[in-house]
Motif scaffolding. Structure first.
Motif, mmCIF file in Angstrom:
data_model
loop_
_atom_site.group_PDB
_atom_site.id
_atom_site.type_symbol
_atom_site.label_atom_id
_atom_site.label_comp_id
_atom_site.label_asym_id
_atom_site.label_seq_id
_atom_site.Cartn_x
_atom_site.Cartn_y
_atom_site.Cartn_z
ATOM 1 N N ARG A 54 0.793 -1.227 0.000
ATOM 2 C CA ARG A 54 0.000 0.000 0.000
ATOM 3 C C ARG A 54 0.831 1.286 0.000
ATOM 4 N NH1 ARG A 54 -2.345 -3.888 2.733
ATOM 5 N NH2 ARG A 54 -1.436 -3.385 4.750
ATOM 6 N N VAL A 55 2.148 1.163 0.069
ATOM 7 C CA VAL A 55 3.003 2.355 0.128
ATOM 8 C C VAL A 55 2.753 3.273 -1.063
ATOM 9 C CG1 VAL A 55 5.393 3.161 -0.064
ATOM 10 C CG2 VAL A 55 4.821 1.374 1.548
ATOM 11 N N GLY A 56 2.727 2.738 -2.259
ATOM 12 C CA GLY A 56 2.529 3.545 -3.459
ATOM 13 C C GLY A 56 1.204 4.280 -3.452
ATOM 14 N N LYS A 57 0.151 3.592 -3.040
ATOM 15 C CA LYS A 57 -1.179 4.218 -3.010
ATOM 16 C C LYS A 57 -1.226 5.350 -1.993
ATOM 17 C CE LYS A 57 -3.830 0.199 -4.474
ATOM 18 N NZ LYS A 57 -4.871 -0.772 -4.092
ATOM 19 N N VAL A 58 -0.655 5.117 -0.813
ATOM 20 C CA VAL A 58 -0.651 6.146 0.230
ATOM 21 C C VAL A 58 0.179 7.344 -0.231
ATOM 22 C CG1 VAL A 58 0.135 6.693 2.579
ATOM 23 C CG2 VAL A 58 -1.113 4.570 2.143
ATOM 24 N N CYS A 59 1.335 7.074 -0.801
ATOM 25 C CA CYS A 59 2.208 8.148 -1.272
ATOM 26 C C CYS A 59 1.511 8.980 -2.356
ATOM 27 C CB CYS A 59 3.506 7.542 -1.796
ATOM 28 S SG CYS A 59 4.735 8.755 -2.278
ATOM 29 N N ARG A 60 0.909 8.333 -3.329
ATOM 30 C CA ARG A 60 0.205 9.064 -4.392
ATOM 31 C C ARG A 60 -0.942 9.902 -3.835
ATOM 32 N NH1 ARG A 60 1.420 4.318 -7.022
ATOM 33 N NH2 ARG A 60 -0.597 3.363 -6.592
ATOM 34 N N LYS A 61 -1.671 9.360 -2.880
ATOM 35 C CA LYS A 61 -2.789 10.099 -2.292
ATOM 36 C C LYS A 61 -2.283 11.348 -1.562
ATOM 37 C CE LYS A 61 -6.281 9.468 -2.711
ATOM 38 N NZ LYS A 61 -7.119 10.137 -3.747
ATOM 39 N N LEU A 62 -1.228 11.200 -0.774
ATOM 40 C CA LEU A 62 -0.704 12.347 -0.034
ATOM 41 C C LEU A 62 -0.127 13.411 -0.955
ATOM 42 C CD1 LEU A 62 0.855 10.515 3.023
ATOM 43 C CD2 LEU A 62 -1.098 12.072 3.041
ATOM 44 N N GLU A 80 -9.853 9.497 2.641
ATOM 45 C CA GLU A 80 -9.354 8.716 1.516
ATOM 46 C C GLU A 80 -8.253 7.754 1.949
ATOM 47 O OE1 GLU A 80 -8.356 11.720 -1.368
ATOM 48 O OE2 GLU A 80 -10.462 12.168 -1.759
ATOM 49 N N LEU A 81 -7.405 8.176 2.885
ATOM 50 C CA LEU A 81 -6.372 7.286 3.411
ATOM 51 C C LEU A 81 -6.987 6.109 4.169
ATOM 52 C CD1 LEU A 81 -3.680 9.812 4.680
ATOM 53 C CD2 LEU A 81 -3.495 8.272 2.715
ATOM 54 N N GLU A 82 -8.064 6.383 4.893
ATOM 55 C CA GLU A 82 -8.743 5.309 5.637
ATOM 56 C C GLU A 82 -9.227 4.202 4.716
ATOM 57 O OE1 GLU A 82 -10.922 6.140 9.661
ATOM 58 O OE2 GLU A 82 -11.504 7.672 8.180
ATOM 59 N N ARG A 83 -9.576 4.557 3.480
ATOM 60 C CA ARG A 83 -10.030 3.561 2.515
ATOM 61 C C ARG A 83 -8.867 2.762 1.923
ATOM 62 N NH1 ARG A 83 -13.831 7.788 1.386
ATOM 63 N NH2 ARG A 83 -12.672 8.580 -0.407
ATOM 64 N N ILE A 84 -7.651 3.280 2.068
ATOM 65 C CA ILE A 84 -6.472 2.605 1.510
ATOM 66 C C ILE A 84 -5.805 1.700 2.537
ATOM 67 C CG2 ILE A 84 -4.148 2.956 0.571
ATOM 68 C CD1 ILE A 84 -5.200 5.649 -0.581
ATOM 69 N N ILE A 85 -5.634 2.199 3.749
ATOM 70 C CA ILE A 85 -4.866 1.447 4.744
ATOM 71 C C ILE A 85 -5.702 0.338 5.378
ATOM 72 C CG2 ILE A 85 -3.447 3.485 5.239
ATOM 73 C CD1 ILE A 85 -4.866 3.549 8.027
ATOM 74 N N ILE A 86 -5.002 -0.566 6.034
ATOM 75 C CA ILE A 86 -5.644 -1.593 6.856
ATOM 76 C C ILE A 86 -5.311 -1.238 8.298
ATOM 77 C CG2 ILE A 86 -5.694 -4.047 7.440
ATOM 78 C CD1 ILE A 86 -5.089 -4.612 4.487
ATOM 79 N N SER A 87 -6.324 -0.836 9.044
ATOM 80 C CA SER A 87 -6.103 -0.221 10.357
ATOM 81 C C SER A 87 -5.416 -1.116 11.387
ATOM 82 C CB SER A 87 -7.416 0.314 10.924
ATOM 83 O OG SER A 87 -8.334 -0.742 11.089
ATOM 84 N N ASN A 88 -5.495 -2.418 11.250
ATOM 85 C CA ASN A 88 -4.812 -3.266 12.232
ATOM 86 C C ASN A 88 -3.412 -3.675 11.761
ATOM 87 O OD1 ASN A 88 -5.693 -5.027 10.273
ATOM 88 N ND2 ASN A 88 -6.443 -6.574 11.693
ATOM 89 N N GLU A 89 -2.963 -3.132 10.615
ATOM 90 C CA GLU A 89 -1.616 -3.413 10.116
ATOM 91 C C GLU A 89 -0.794 -2.142 9.880
ATOM 92 O OE1 GLU A 89 -1.562 -5.812 6.587
ATOM 93 O OE2 GLU A 89 -3.134 -7.135 7.336
ATOM 94 N N ASP A 90 -1.437 -1.076 9.459
ATOM 95 C CA ASP A 90 -0.751 0.147 9.044
ATOM 96 C C ASP A 90 -0.948 1.270 10.057
ATOM 97 O OD1 ASP A 90 -0.219 -1.193 6.599
ATOM 98 O OD2 ASP A 90 -2.107 -0.491 5.762
#
Length: 87
Positions: free
Chosen positions: A13-21, A48-58
């Motif tokens: 998910r690093v790429g998705k989070v980076c692009r979103k930010l 939008e970040l909440e939809r990308i990350i997995i809250s119990n891992e990230d």
């Protein structure tokens, strides 16, 4: 408002989070973004970040700075510039 956002997410998910930010803030270092945004923009970005990350891992940390004039930023070593990476 001025915000600093850092993240530690799975490689998947690093790429998705980076692009979103990048849509909202300026990249300043690996996993670190900062800049001026409105409260509405910040809330939208976080949703939008909440939809990308997995809250119990990230994890995503965000710091709201009420008065950025009181922040003194110091860099030890090479200061990275997002623009220089792509020019």
């Amino acid at each position: 408002m001025y915000v600093i956002i850092t993240y530690d997410v799975s490689e998947k998910r690093v790429g998705k989070v980076c692009r979103k930010l990048k849509e909202y803030l300026t990249w300043t270092q690996n996993s670190v973004f900062e800049g001026e945004v409105s409260k509405t923009q910040l809330l939208k970005c976080l949703a939008e970040l909440e939809r990308i990350i997995i809250s119990n891992e990230d994890s995503v940390y965000f710091y709201e700075v009420n008065n950025p004039r009181h922040i003194k930023k110091r860099v030890m070593g090479v200061e990275k510039s997002f623009e220089e990476l792509f020019l």
